[in-house]
Design an enzyme around this catalytic site. Structure first.
Site, PDB file in Angstrom:
ATOM      1  N   ARG A   1     -10.305  -1.964   8.554  1.00  0.00           N
ATOM      2  CA  ARG A   1     -10.107  -3.635   8.132  1.00  0.00           C
ATOM      3  C   ARG A   1     -10.764  -4.313   9.135  1.00  0.00           C
ATOM      4  O   ARG A   1     -11.403  -5.554   8.577  1.00  0.00           O
ATOM      5  CB  ARG A   1      -8.559  -3.501   8.421  1.00  0.00           C
ATOM      6  CG  ARG A   1      -7.578  -2.893   7.255  1.00  0.00           C
ATOM      7  CD  ARG A   1      -6.263  -3.281   7.262  1.00  0.00           C
ATOM      8  NE  ARG A   1      -5.477  -2.664   5.958  1.00  0.00           N
ATOM      9  CZ  ARG A   1      -4.322  -2.603   6.140  1.00  0.00           C
ATOM     10  NH1 ARG A   1      -3.506  -2.926   7.117  1.00  0.00           N
ATOM     11  NH2 ARG A   1      -3.682  -2.405   4.979  1.00  0.00           N
TER      12      ARG A   1
ATOM     13  N   GLU B   1      -7.194   4.732   0.989  1.00  0.00           N
ATOM     14  CA  GLU B   1      -7.342   3.350   1.520  1.00  0.00           C
ATOM     15  C   GLU B   1      -8.577   3.361   2.544  1.00  0.00           C
ATOM     16  O   GLU B   1      -8.956   4.115   2.889  1.00  0.00           O
ATOM     17  CB  GLU B   1      -5.990   2.813   1.936  1.00  0.00           C
ATOM     18  CG  GLU B   1      -4.840   2.446   0.968  1.00  0.00           C
ATOM     19  CD  GLU B   1      -3.772   1.871   1.359  1.00  0.00           C
ATOM     20  OE1 GLU B   1      -3.610   1.546   2.861  1.00  0.00           O
ATOM     21  OE2 GLU B   1      -2.928   1.389   0.783  1.00  0.00           O
TER      22      GLU B   1
ATOM     23  N   ARG C   1      -5.364  -0.795  13.594  1.00  0.00           N
ATOM     24  CA  ARG C   1      -4.503   0.041  12.871  1.00  0.00           C
ATOM     25  C   ARG C   1      -5.230   0.403  11.653  1.00  0.00           C
ATOM     26  O   ARG C   1      -5.766  -0.157  10.902  1.00  0.00           O
ATOM     27  CB  ARG C   1      -3.432  -0.682  12.422  1.00  0.00           C
ATOM     28  CG  ARG C   1      -2.448   0.020  11.665  1.00  0.00           C
ATOM     29  CD  ARG C   1      -1.120  -0.751  11.449  1.00  0.00           C
ATOM     30  NE  ARG C   1      -1.241  -1.741  10.448  1.00  0.00           N
ATOM     31  CZ  ARG C   1      -1.409  -1.923   8.925  1.00  0.00           C
ATOM     32  NH1 ARG C   1      -1.061  -0.692   8.576  1.00  0.00           N
ATOM     33  NH2 ARG C   1      -1.372  -3.030   8.461  1.00  0.00           N
TER      34      ARG C   1
ATOM     35  N   HIS D   1      -5.838  -8.788   7.886  1.00  0.00           N
ATOM     36  CA  HIS D   1      -6.095  -8.291   6.377  1.00  0.00           C
ATOM     37  C   HIS D   1      -7.052  -8.900   5.621  1.00  0.00           C
ATOM     38  O   HIS D   1      -7.460 -10.187   5.638  1.00  0.00           O
ATOM     39  CB  HIS D   1      -5.115  -8.164   5.536  1.00  0.00           C
ATOM     40  CG  HIS D   1      -4.930  -7.496   4.527  1.00  0.00           C
ATOM     41  ND1 HIS D   1      -5.728  -7.347   3.453  1.00  0.00           N
ATOM     42  CD2 HIS D   1      -4.285  -6.187   4.285  1.00  0.00           C
ATOM     43  CE1 HIS D   1      -5.675  -6.585   2.659  1.00  0.00           C
ATOM     44  NE2 HIS D   1      -4.909  -5.583   3.276  1.00  0.00           N
TER      45      HIS D   1
ATOM     46  N   GLY E   1       0.813  -1.139   0.044  1.00  0.00           N
ATOM     47  CA  GLY E   1       0.047   0.012   0.060  1.00  0.00           C
ATOM     48  C   GLY E   1       0.826   1.483   0.043  1.00  0.00           C
ATOM     49  O   GLY E   1       1.000   1.904  -1.040  1.00  0.00           O
TER      50      GLY E   1
ATOM     51  N   HIS F   1      -2.434 -10.422   9.694  1.00  0.00           N
ATOM     52  CA  HIS F   1      -1.705  -9.507   9.003  1.00  0.00           C
ATOM     53  C   HIS F   1      -0.815  -8.482  10.011  1.00  0.00           C
ATOM     54  O   HIS F   1       0.399  -8.211   9.760  1.00  0.00           O
ATOM     55  CB  HIS F   1      -2.619  -8.417   8.206  1.00  0.00           C
ATOM     56  CG  HIS F   1      -1.715  -7.589   7.450  1.00  0.00           C
ATOM     57  ND1 HIS F   1      -1.099  -7.802   6.356  1.00  0.00           N
ATOM     58  CD2 HIS F   1      -1.888  -6.279   7.338  1.00  0.00           C
ATOM     59  CE1 HIS F   1      -0.632  -6.957   5.773  1.00  0.00           C
ATOM     60  NE2 HIS F   1      -1.236  -5.790   6.343  1.00  0.00           N
TER      61      HIS F   1
END
Length: 553
Positions: A282, A115, A378, A236, A47, A343
């Site tokens: 996420r 994102e 996060r 993820h 990313g 992730h």
């Protein structure tokens, strides 16, 4: 072999290399890396780096997005500090030679992408291989420095705490296994920095590299340091579903550029789970996919990129596209199958704003550390940002704490602490093992029950079962560890079992659902009882350290 350095850095990702470069301007540094120096999670980051560089963006917006993703546990003062320092750190990488993507036809105007969880386009990237470019420029600079010793294929076994030798608790370096020869070296330093990355290998499916076995957290815990928030492990949401892909990560940037998650019949479903739909944080997206898979009985969901032209996708995501095609998938032609995978570890060694751990002489940065930036979840692309900011900040802090006598001098000045005599590693009666199958069996069992019991969705009963199995495995590993000569596989298994224990301890303590921790027996967020960090060490069980409303201690 004994090596004396002013500063010891264990790990070679963005945080460790940034710290090593900063410290090397004033002193001698040794960098230890388990495999080769470019084998890190940083090198695989697709990313980018989140930073406020667009006139239409603001620090306030980036802070709001980060605090919202953190579900009330992100520390406001840390979020503010990191975000405000971000633009300068990105410019520093550019000065080192990093070639980030720019807008078409322009040489200096950065192409900022967006994102999930972000309210603006603020992600700096190098096509879809940002981490590889960052790793390249940092590693080039490290290799050019005459003040940095780089030890490839060396794995830290344990930190050296001089409390075991009659002194006040303080970390004086580490015992390190030479993976090439099997010898154990004694590396001494006045400041030891843990930058070993995450622990994705504790789960059956992960986007992490093979080196991600939680070494830094496990070593810090054994040395008496405080550990925090290990229950918050980020999955993820979109990794390629293919038996041979090893959970190849499909960057969140694809959804940032118009990607839509769909069921097999083609219906989009994220709008049913969050008002931001496919741009939700996420944790929400991972749970939504997990829910849809369990509800429909499907093995995966599908990511549809048809909102963008094939020409654009080939230009914007050339490397992800090439890797997908290698497995027979092509998102320029149709939707591709995706599943969640472990992730990012949001918890870790608890540190202050300068990266200091609770044991003197020990510091931690990057994914190994729990700085307070991420809270319970996060925000995408804040990890590379954190590594850059804390890498520099922490190096500045330990140089200020233990100032060197000068470039031409004998080492640290008289203010540096003195240590008792540290003995070399003693193998005792350990012998080579002829039953390596024990290691592989325990490894497989640990990762499988962690995935099933302590994964995206948890319950009290699953956590209890996981705790019992971890205790049995740790007994077996401990017995094997003391009887046989060390190998990298054995050390990684020992560390993963330690990390699994910490994750389950923290998850069992938090009787609520918040961010990345989702327990079907406690589905509501409980700010009154759990509005803080989960903190534990070898000397005390999990307890709550209060976070102020809106983030911050």
């Amino acid at each position: 072999m004994r090596i004396h350095s002013d500063y010891l850095v264990i790990g070679s990702g963005i945080a460790g290399l940034t710290a090593a470069l900063e410290a090397a301007a004033n002193a001698d540094v040794t960098v230890v890396t388990k495999r080769t120096a470019d084998d890190s999670a940083t090198a695989r980051a697709q990313g980018g780096i989140a930073a406020v560089l667009d006139p239409g963006d603001s620090f306030a917006l980036h802070m709001r997005d980060t605090l919202e993703a953190g579900c009330g546990l992100a520390h406001r003062e840390v979020v503010n500090m990191v975000i405000r320092d971000g633009p300068a750190r990105v410019r520093g990488l550019i000065e080192l030679g990093a070639a980030f993507s720019t807008k078409e036809g322009q040489s200096s105007d950065l192409d900022l992408t967006r994102e999930g969880g972000h309210s603006a386009r603020r992600v700096v990237h190098a096509a879809d291989l940002t981490g590889r470019e960052v790793q390249r420029v940092l590693l080039d600079a490290v290799r050019k420095s005459d003040r940095i010793r780089l030890l490839d294929h060396h794995m830290a076994i344990d930190l050296i705490n001089v409390a075991k030798h009659g002194a006040e608790p303080r970390i004086a370096g580490a015992y390190v296994l030479d993976g090439s020869t099997g010898a154990v070296h004694t590396l001494l330093a006045h400041a030891t920095l843990l930058a070993t990355g995450g622990a994705g290998k504790v789960y059956l499916y992960t986007s992490n590299p093979d080196v991600a076995s939680g070494d830094g957290v496990a070593m810090a815990y054994r040395a008496g340091a405080e550990i925090a928030n290990m229950e918050f492990f980020q999955f993820h949401p979109t990794c390629l579903f293919h038996p041979h892909a090893k959970s190849f990560l499909i960057s969140e940037a694809l959804r940032g550029e118009g990607g839509v998650l769909r069921r097999r019949d083609g219906t989009a479903f994220m709008g049913e789970h969050h008002d931001r739909a496919d741009l939700a944080p996420r944790d929400v997206v991972a749970r939504a996919i997990d829910h849809e898979m369990k509800r429909t009985g499907e093995d995966c969901m599908w990511l549809d990129m048809s909102a963008r032209s094939p020409e654009y996708l080939r230009r914007r995501f050339p490397n992800i596209l090439a890797e997908c095609r290698r497995f027979g998938c092509d998102f320029t032609q149709g939707a591709i199958p995706v599943v969640p995978a472990a992730h990012y570890m949001c918890g870790g060694v608890m540190v202050d704003r300068d990266g200091r751990a609770s044991v003197p002489g020990l510091w931690a940065v990057g994914e190994t550390a729990c700085t307070g930036l991420h809270g319970a979840n996060r925000l995408a692309s804040n990890s590379l940002l954190e590594g850059l900011v804390y890498g520099k900040r922490t190096a500045e802090a330990f140089v200020a704490s233990y100032p060197p006598a000068g470039r031409g001098g004998p080492g640290l000045d008289e203010s540096a602490p003195t240590f008792p005599e540290i003995p070399d590693w003693d193998v005792g009666e350990a012998a080579p093992s002829h039953e390596a199958v024990i290691v592989s069996q325990n490894w497989d069992e640990l990762r499988r029950f962690m995935w099933n019991y302590v994964g995206v969705v948890r319950s009290d009963r699953r956590l209890e079962r996981a705790a019992r199995r971890i205790a049995l495995l740790q007994d077996e590993i401990r017995d094997y560890y003391w009887q046989h000569l060390l190998t990298v596989d054995l050390l990684e298994l020992r560390n993963l079992a330690e990390v699994a224990h910490l994750i389950v301890q923290c998850a069992s303590f938090r009787l609520e659902s918040r961010g990345l921790h989702y327990n079907v027996d406690h589905m509501e967020q409980d700010d009154a009882r759990f509005g803080g960090d989960t903190v534990l060490s070898r000397s005390h069980p999990p307890r709550l350290r209060r976070v102020q409303p809106g983030g911050g201690r």
